[in-house]
Motif scaffolding. Sequence first.
Motif, PDB file in Angstrom:
ATOM      1  N   TRP A 116       0.861  -1.099  -0.171  1.00  0.00           N
ATOM      2  CA  TRP A 116       0.035   0.103   0.001  1.00  0.00           C
ATOM      3  C   TRP A 116       0.845   1.279   0.098  1.00  0.00           C
ATOM      4  N   MET A 117       2.115   1.251  -0.190  1.00  0.00           N
ATOM      5  CA  MET A 117       2.937   2.339  -0.117  1.00  0.00           C
ATOM      6  C   MET A 117       3.373   2.436  -1.791  1.00  0.00           C
ATOM      7  N   ARG A 118       2.565   1.771  -2.362  1.00  0.00           N
ATOM      8  CA  ARG A 118       3.050   1.737  -3.927  1.00  0.00           C
ATOM      9  C   ARG A 118       1.778   2.621  -4.712  1.00  0.00           C
ATOM     10  N   PRO A 119       1.903   3.009  -5.698  1.00  0.00           N
ATOM     11  CA  PRO A 119       0.804   3.773  -6.319  1.00  0.00           C
ATOM     12  C   PRO A 119      -0.369   2.938  -6.637  1.00  0.00           C
ATOM     13  N   ALA A 120      -1.690   3.364  -6.618  1.00  0.00           N
ATOM     14  CA  ALA A 120      -2.886   2.530  -6.365  1.00  0.00           C
ATOM     15  C   ALA A 120      -2.982   1.409  -7.701  1.00  0.00           C
ATOM     16  N   ALA A 121      -2.715   1.702  -8.800  1.00  0.00           N
ATOM     17  CA  ALA A 121      -2.689   1.064  -9.805  1.00  0.00           C
ATOM     18  C   ALA A 121      -1.777  -0.330  -9.508  1.00  0.00           C
ATOM     19  N   GLU A 122      -0.484   0.041  -8.969  1.00  0.00           N
ATOM     20  CA  GLU A 122       0.476  -1.031  -8.857  1.00  0.00           C
ATOM     21  C   GLU A 122       0.014  -1.907  -7.643  1.00  0.00           C
ATOM     22  N   SER A 123      -0.447  -1.425  -6.542  1.00  0.00           N
ATOM     23  CA  SER A 123      -1.074  -2.115  -5.376  1.00  0.00           C
ATOM     24  C   SER A 123      -2.352  -3.002  -5.781  1.00  0.00           C
ATOM     25  N   HIS A 124      -3.185  -2.650  -6.536  1.00  0.00           N
ATOM     26  CA  HIS A 124      -4.152  -3.545  -7.155  1.00  0.00           C
ATOM     27  C   HIS A 124      -3.451  -4.656  -7.898  1.00  0.00           C
ATOM     28  N   ALA A 125      -2.621  -4.441  -8.928  1.00  0.00           N
ATOM     29  CA  ALA A 125      -2.080  -5.536  -9.542  1.00  0.00           C
ATOM     30  C   ALA A 125      -1.352  -6.395  -8.535  1.00  0.00           C
ATOM     31  N   LEU A 126      -0.587  -6.060  -7.642  1.00  0.00           N
ATOM     32  CA  LEU A 126       0.052  -7.050  -6.652  1.00  0.00           C
ATOM     33  C   LEU A 126      -1.015  -7.929  -6.067  1.00  0.00           C
ATOM     34  N   LEU A 127      -2.299  -7.073  -5.569  1.00  0.00           N
ATOM     35  CA  LEU A 127      -3.162  -7.994  -4.909  1.00  0.00           C
ATOM     36  C   LEU A 127      -3.707  -9.122  -5.948  1.00  0.00           C
ATOM     37  N   SER A 128      -3.757  -8.510  -7.121  1.00  0.00           N
ATOM     38  CA  SER A 128      -4.243  -9.689  -8.246  1.00  0.00           C
ATOM     39  C   SER A 128      -3.192 -10.757  -8.423  1.00  0.00           C
ATOM     40  N   ARG A 129      -1.839 -10.164  -8.431  1.00  0.00           N
ATOM     41  CA  ARG A 129      -0.848 -11.282  -8.663  1.00  0.00           C
ATOM     42  C   ARG A 129      -0.633 -12.507  -7.651  1.00  0.00           C
ATOM     43  N   TRP A 130      -0.744 -11.987  -6.532  1.00  0.00           N
ATOM     44  CA  TRP A 130      -0.238 -12.628  -5.294  1.00  0.00           C
ATOM     45  C   TRP A 130      -1.659 -13.112  -4.368  1.00  0.00           C
ATOM     46  N   GLY A 131      -2.927 -12.589  -4.843  1.00  0.00           N
ATOM     47  CA  GLY A 131      -3.777 -13.201  -4.119  1.00  0.00           C
ATOM     48  C   GLY A 131      -4.421 -14.243  -4.649  1.00  0.00           C
ATOM     49  N   THR A 132      -5.461 -15.040  -4.029  1.00  0.00           N
ATOM     50  CA  THR A 132      -6.135 -16.261  -4.472  1.00  0.00           C
ATOM     51  C   THR A 132      -7.348 -16.016  -5.420  1.00  0.00           C
TER      52      THR A 132
END
Length: 230
Positions: free
Chosen positions: A32-48
């Motif tokens: 969450w210290m990253r830009p919003a678009a990058e944060s959402h991409a990380l959640l999608s990449r590493w979430g289930t």
Amino acid sequence: MFISVPRRQKPTVRWASPLLAILLAAAFLWVWMRPAAESHALLSRWGTLPSDVFAAISLGPRAIADAALHLLTALFLHADWAHLLGNLIFLLIFGLPAERLIGSRRLLVLFLLGGAVANYFAALTLGPSIRPLVGSSGAVAAMMGAYLALFPNARLGVVVPLGAYMQFIRAPAYVLIGAWAILQVVFAYIGPAFGEVAWVAHAAGLIFGILFAWAQRNAIGKRLRRRAGY
């Protein structure tokens, strides 16, 4: 006549619960210290992703391993501060006393395995969705289940709204956690945040934690006897 004299117990260092709390907080800040678009991409990449869980079996061993990895990595990601803080509070309330009894390594296994199982069952109920499942709620629920199995009569406190006043009451763990479990089943179909919270993961984690504690009761007993010097 010979008698067994117990050795003086060494202080128990409970490192698993604090370590997990630190990792959860660090992972949240990392995202969450990253830009919003990058944060959402990380959640999608590493979430289930439920769609990946559904497709994994037909795609072979590599896809199954990748889906299994994401069942674990999703435990360390959270949607917002409230999501994180709620899980941290319950992690420490139930994790520390359970860890004192079952040991740090066993608690770590409970968190990871219970959380992965909880995410798996939640994914099955959501169908081929592309919305990621994130959060350690299922793993924390597994700790609550183990706590319930190990300390069913422990007295827990809860604040209950009674009209214009807030009343603090104490009740056995089996009453409060049992009521919480029933609410998870109800909220899986109706209620607040329907479709936004994986209530099934909470219920599945709780059941897993109870079964885990029951399955480990002999090993836990041996561990406690060893600590006492017998």
